[in-house]
Design a protein around this motif. Structure first.
Motif, PDB file in Angstrom:
ATOM      1  N   PRO B 134       0.412  -1.249  -0.110  1.00  0.00           N
ATOM      2  CA  PRO B 134      -0.151   0.168   0.043  1.00  0.00           C
ATOM      3  C   PRO B 134       0.761   1.383   0.408  1.00  0.00           C
ATOM      4  N   CYS B 153       8.220   0.893   5.100  1.00  0.00           N
ATOM      5  CA  CYS B 153       7.011  -0.141   5.450  1.00  0.00           C
ATOM      6  C   CYS B 153       6.869   0.312   7.061  1.00  0.00           C
ATOM      7  N   ILE B 154       4.859  -0.279   6.797  1.00  0.00           N
ATOM      8  CA  ILE B 154       4.085   0.109   7.965  1.00  0.00           C
ATOM      9  C   ILE B 154       3.971  -0.779   8.647  1.00  0.00           C
ATOM     10  N   GLY B 155       4.589  -2.542   8.099  1.00  0.00           N
ATOM     11  CA  GLY B 155       4.096  -3.796   8.827  1.00  0.00           C
ATOM     12  C   GLY B 155       3.077  -4.560   8.470  1.00  0.00           C
ATOM     13  N   CYS B 156       2.215  -4.046   7.324  1.00  0.00           N
ATOM     14  CA  CYS B 156       1.008  -4.750   7.248  1.00  0.00           C
ATOM     15  C   CYS B 156       0.891  -5.583   6.597  1.00  0.00           C
ATOM     16  N   ARG B 157       1.745  -6.183   6.101  1.00  0.00           N
ATOM     17  CA  ARG B 157       1.849  -8.061   6.035  1.00  0.00           C
ATOM     18  C   ARG B 157       0.681  -8.744   4.974  1.00  0.00           C
ATOM     19  N   LEU B 158       0.618  -7.176   4.139  1.00  0.00           N
ATOM     20  CA  LEU B 158      -0.337  -7.941   2.995  1.00  0.00           C
ATOM     21  C   LEU B 158       1.010  -8.754   1.977  1.00  0.00           C
ATOM     22  N   THR B 198       8.986  -3.896  10.695  1.00  0.00           N
ATOM     23  CA  THR B 198       8.996  -4.311   9.426  1.00  0.00           C
ATOM     24  C   THR B 198       9.907  -5.626   8.763  1.00  0.00           C
TER      25      THR B 198
ATOM     26  N   TRP C  64      -0.863 -13.303   9.369  1.00  0.00           N
ATOM     27  CA  TRP C  64      -2.829 -12.688   9.922  1.00  0.00           C
ATOM     28  C   TRP C  64      -3.200 -13.265  10.466  1.00  0.00           C
ATOM     29  N   SER C 139      -2.693  -1.346  -4.873  1.00  0.00           N
ATOM     30  CA  SER C 139      -2.883  -1.829  -3.784  1.00  0.00           C
ATOM     31  C   SER C 139      -4.131  -2.074  -3.139  1.00  0.00           C
TER      32      SER C 139
END
Lengths: 190, 306, 455
Positions: B134, B153-158, B198, C64, C139
């Motif tokens: 993103p 990096c915001i660490g959303c892990r997508l 991250t 997740w 995204s």
């Protein structure tokens, strides 16, 4: 040689003959080497190439009288340096035709002075031989083209922006309509 | 570190410029597909960085590639050591425990044999991780290397969910690092120092071939099974031999992992099971477990699987 | 207007305004309890901020967990409002009137709480601004931001517009029971509503515009949420029907949540006369219809995969139906789909109590279904790894509890300050239904219109 205590000629003789025969036999193949015909290999290519251009390298194998040698396998290498490693790069092989010519088509991807070395490793009749040609590769070109994604016409980021703009415009228009309620005092029927 | 004439002192800015022109790159790639292949010359990507020594600007864009000769890889089982490519990477790149950016897997072969398969980041040309990020922290350089900007990096892990090769790792807690990492200057190409929250992964050590040397895994392999190459110059080397990349791939029936997914990875494999290192396909030994030289107890990576 | 009707409307006004007038001790106890739950969730989050995401049970293999599955769940619930208010409005279904307000409440609150969950899941929440400064429109997470913010904006408008006449009601009828600040708020928000014809027309126009635009926006919301998963190559997620599947699941869980909130508020605020068993039955029928749709999607997904068993999906199906998630999967199919369908369709069980039980089952099992979407697909190894396992840690459970607590808290506070039934719409509907009766009485023909007081 001490003739008093030493061996008699009658005993030494056959031994010497045997040794000579053995050395001649073992030297046979070595002597036979020299019976192999010397060969001449010439490698020809244009002097200059552009980067990315494919060039024809012709290696001609003949004996020393100039008679072409057909059906011989010629191996090509080029010395190269890449990321700190220096070694010969194997470019492939080809066989000589009835004119003694072996062909290699090579695309030049490294700039500068490039050496192409052709080698013939010999057989029981002919001696091995190597020869090289140096060419200059110049110019600039980007040879690797990344595989493109799919470019579909019409749609792009502007479609998304247009949709969002459209929706929020409806919001603001309806908000304006509602605020108009405050403006109009309550005249008329309830 | 030798000064690199191709990267300006403020590497960050230059690589961010790549980020801005990525859309342009995509458009250009689309145009290139339409244009005829023969004789099409791509416009030069000239990095507009200022240099103290005003050295040469690169004229040709490299496309870094790895070829892994599985005929030579035996997982270092024959040496009785953990896979040395991974060890070298962890040591030199200061990879925090328990990440293995270069990881050696053991695949089953038809006939009940097995093979060892070292897997770095595949540096996909159509990278799912780059597509979904993103904030553009994961991005592809023009040389095809996929990097992660540790400062963005915001660490959303997508990206971790998107990677079909599971080659991305997350700093779930503060990473355990050797002390010299604290003084490392941040560089988007080397991801040092690692920080909490991250995503990290193999970065192909792209600055090393530019400086005339090879990535640590290539140098660390005792079997010389890993080759690093450039598809632009069509050469590859394992540190000892230099090969014509296209010929090497064609002659040895090279393949890529998960080809059917369309990710277009830039890591090729030559089929084998370590036979050139004397390993039989039915050798039952597993690779030795990995250790991180400075580690104390770190986060268990297996979600409790053991 | 007949006396009976006038008295009914008076009772409606009183019932609707009663919570705004005074609160009982029960309200304070309940609010204090919810504040405690939310506080505990905040404490758990502080633990997570201190220790990093390592305090959760997520690791590199299963990256997740219940934060993301709860995100999907909450955004799903938010579709209640759209269905009831917009779709039923477009379909001219008259029985929706008393429950539209609650549905719109739930939408706004669910969106707000749902949008928090991915933020809680971030590894670097301090870099949240990067989403806006460096956001990439390519995204799926950015699509989420666009879509959810647009839906939230639209839902707030769609909640506000029908509130205007009720704000006017509060402004006019509350008198000394409300503080001056509240009276001022109601007056301002009522934007001078007097019930005049021009004003009614304007409001109808505004509501009509919103009603039409909010349906595609709502459909887009859960579609883009599904695309966070469907734009990856994981087994189970790599599916083309995910958009439709998620939207159907969202409406399904939204109806269930609406039934639950409806039952609670109806009981607490004594709205039995206006929200009757008919409403529960009709919503129940809708919920039942959606169980059929969900069964259809379950078949579409799993039969097509199961027939072919491609690499990865075979392991997914094995784990889901016969492996470590079997209990949850079969529980969902029976407890979340079959049993609620039986309850709402069989005539003997169509009572309010049982219908609410069916709704609770649906809500619980839909949360489980969201979990079954997120975790098993991540659990299937993509490389020769040992399969990992995931069971949420106390931090994750606490934050989950805190999010539900926040959801309930905001609804509770909402019901304290805003009328939970759209009084003016109910009145309007009553008059519409009665008009044919008037005409029939005038001509002496029998009336066939249903009695507005319900069955």
């Amino acid at each position: 040689m001490n003739t008093e205590k030493g061996p008699k000629w009658i005993t030494v003789g056959p031994v010497l003959l045997l040794a000579l025969a053995m050395s001649m036999l073992s030297a046979g193949p070595a002597l036979a080497q020299e019976n192999r015909a010397p060969t001449v290999l010439t490698v020809a290519a244009a002097d200059e190439f552009d980067l990315g251009q494919s060039g024809l390298i012709i290696a001609t194998l003949t004996d020393k009288t100039g008679k072409p040698i057909a059906g011989a396998r010629v191996t090509y290498v080029t010395p190269a340096e890449f990321a700190g490693a220096v070694a010969e790069v194997d470019l492939g092989e080809s066989e000589t035709d009835e004119n003694g010519q072996a062909r290699l088509v090579y695309q030049f991807r490294t700039e500068g002075r490039i050496q192409i070395v052709a080698r013939y490793f010999g057989n029981e009749r002919y001696q091995p031989v190597q020869s090289s040609v140096a060419v200059t590769v110049g110019g600039t070109a980007q040879l690797y083209q990344p595989k493109a994604g799919l470019q579909i016409p019409v749609f792009g980021s502007w479609t998304l922006a247009a949709i969002l703009l459209g929706v929020w415009s409806v919001y603001f228009v309806s908000l304006a309509v509602v605020w108009g309620i405050a403006r109009r005092p309550a005249g008329g029927e309830v | 570190m030798p000064s690199d004439p191709q990267i300006a002192p403020d590497r960050q800015d230059n690589l961010r410029k790549w980020d801005v022109s990525r859309r342009r790159l995509l458009q250009m790639m689309g145009a290139a597909a339409v244009a005829t292949a023969a004789g099409a010359t791509l416009t030069r990507f000239v990095k507009a960085g200022s240099n103290a020594d005003a050295a040469t600007v690169p004229k040709r864009l490299r496309r870094w590639t790895m070829v892994i000769d599985l005929r030579k890889c035996d997982g270092c089982v024959g040496l009785g050591k953990p896979p040395q490519c991974t060890v070298a990477c962890i040591q030199q790149r200061m990879v925090p425990e328990p990440m293995q950016w270069m990881e050696v897997f053991q695949y089953e072969l038809p006939g009940n044999g097995s093979q060892f398969v070292p897997a770095p980041c595949m540096q996909c040309t159509n990278a799912p991780c780059v597509n979904v990020c993103p904030v553009g922290a994961t991005f592809a350089t023009p040389e095809g290397v996929v990097l992660i900007d540790q400062q963005r990096c915001i660490g959303c892990r997508l990206c971790m969910a998107a990677c079909p090769y599971q080659r991305r790792f997350f700093n779930w807690a503060d990473p355990v690092l050797p002390q010299q990492a604290l003084f490392a200057e941040y560089n988007v190409e080397s991801q040092i120092p690692a920080r909490r929250g991250t995503v990290m992964k193999c970065d192909f050590c792209a600055e090393r071939p530019r400086n005339g040397t090879l990535p640590y895994c290539i140098l660390g392999c005792p079997r010389k099974a890993l080759y690093y190459g450039d598809q632009e110059e069509d050469l590859a080397t394992n540190g000892r031999d230099v090969v014509k990349l296209s010929k090497f791939l064609a002659d040895n029936k090279a393949y890529r992992l998960k080809e059917e997914l369309g990710t277009e990875p830039n890591v090729y494999y030559v089929p084998g099971h370590g036979e050139d290192a004397g390993r039989s396909a039915f050798d039952e030994r597993h690779a030795k477990p990995m250790t991180w030289p400075w580690g104390k107890e770190a986060v268990d990576d297996d979600n409790g699987a053991g | 207007m007949t006396t009976a009707l006038a008295e009914r409307h008076e009772r409606l006004d009183q019932a609707v305004l009663a919570p705004l007038r005074r609160t009982t001790w029960r309200f304070y106890v309940w609010t204090a309890f919810l504040l405690a739950v939310v506080g505990w969730g905040l404490y758990a989050y502080s633990v997570q901020l201190r220790g990093g995401l390592a305090v959760t049970a997520m690791r590199d293999k299963i990256s997740w967990g219940i934060y993301i599955s709860s995100f999907v769940f909450f955004i799903g619930i938010s579709h209640a409002g759209t269905l009831i208010s917009a779709i039923l409005r477009v379909a001219h279904a008259p029985w929706r009137m008393p429950i539209t307000r609650m549905a719109e409440f739930i939408t706004v609150v669910a969106l707000m709480v749902g949008a928090l969950m991915p933020l809680i899941d971030l590894g670097r929440p301090d870099r949240l601004a990067n989403m806006f400064i460096f956001g990439r429109w390519q995204s799926p997470l950015l699509w989420d931001i666009f879509s959810i913010s647009t839906y939230l904006g639209g839902s707030m408008l769609y909640l506000y517009f029908p509130l205007i006449p009720d704000f006017a009601l509060a402004r006019d009828r509350l008198g000394p029971d409300a503080s001056p600040l509240r009276r001022w708020t109601y007056t301002t928000l009522a934007v001078g509503w007097r019930g005049a014809l021009t004003q009614r027309r304007r409001l109808a126009l505004a509501m009509g515009m919103m009603m039409v635009i909010i349906i595609p926006v709502a459909v887009s919301v859960h579609t883009v949420v599904s695309w966070v998963f469907a734009m990856t190559l994981r087994p189970g997620w790599n599916s083309t029907v995910y958009g439709a599947y998620f939207v159907a699941g969202a409406i399904f869980s939204g109806i269930a949540m609406l039934l639950i909130v409806m039952a609670v508020l109806r009981k607490i605020y004594h709205l039995e006369e206006f929200i009757t068993v008919k409403h529960f039955r009709y919503l129940g029928y809708l919920m039942g219809a959606f169980t059929v749709i969900m069964v259809y999607f379950v078949l579409s997904e799993y039969v097509t995969i199961g027939y072919k068993l491609p690499e990865g999906e075979d392991r997914l199906l094995a784990e889901l139906f016969t492996g470590r998630y079997a209990l949850l999967t079969w529980g969902y199919l029976f407890g979340g789909l079959l049993v609620p369908a039986l309850i709402v369709f069989l005539p003997w069980t169509r009572r309010i109590g049982l219908i609410v039980l069916a709704a609770v089952l649906v809500a619980v099992f839909m949360w489980i279904e969201r979990f079954l979407i997120v975790v098993p697909s991540l659990q299937v190894p993509q490389m020769p790894y040992e399969p990992a396992s995931y069971f949420p840690s106390w931090v994750e459970w606490s934050i989950l509890a805190g999010s539900f607590g926040l959801f309930a808290l905001i609804i509770t506070l909402f019901s304290r300050f805003f009328p939970v039934v759209s009084a003016w719409e109910v009145k309007e509907q009553d008059e519409l239904e009665l008009a044919p009766a008037h005409a029939a009485a005038a001509h002496g023909t029998p009336v066939s219109a249903p009695s507005p007081a319900g069955d």
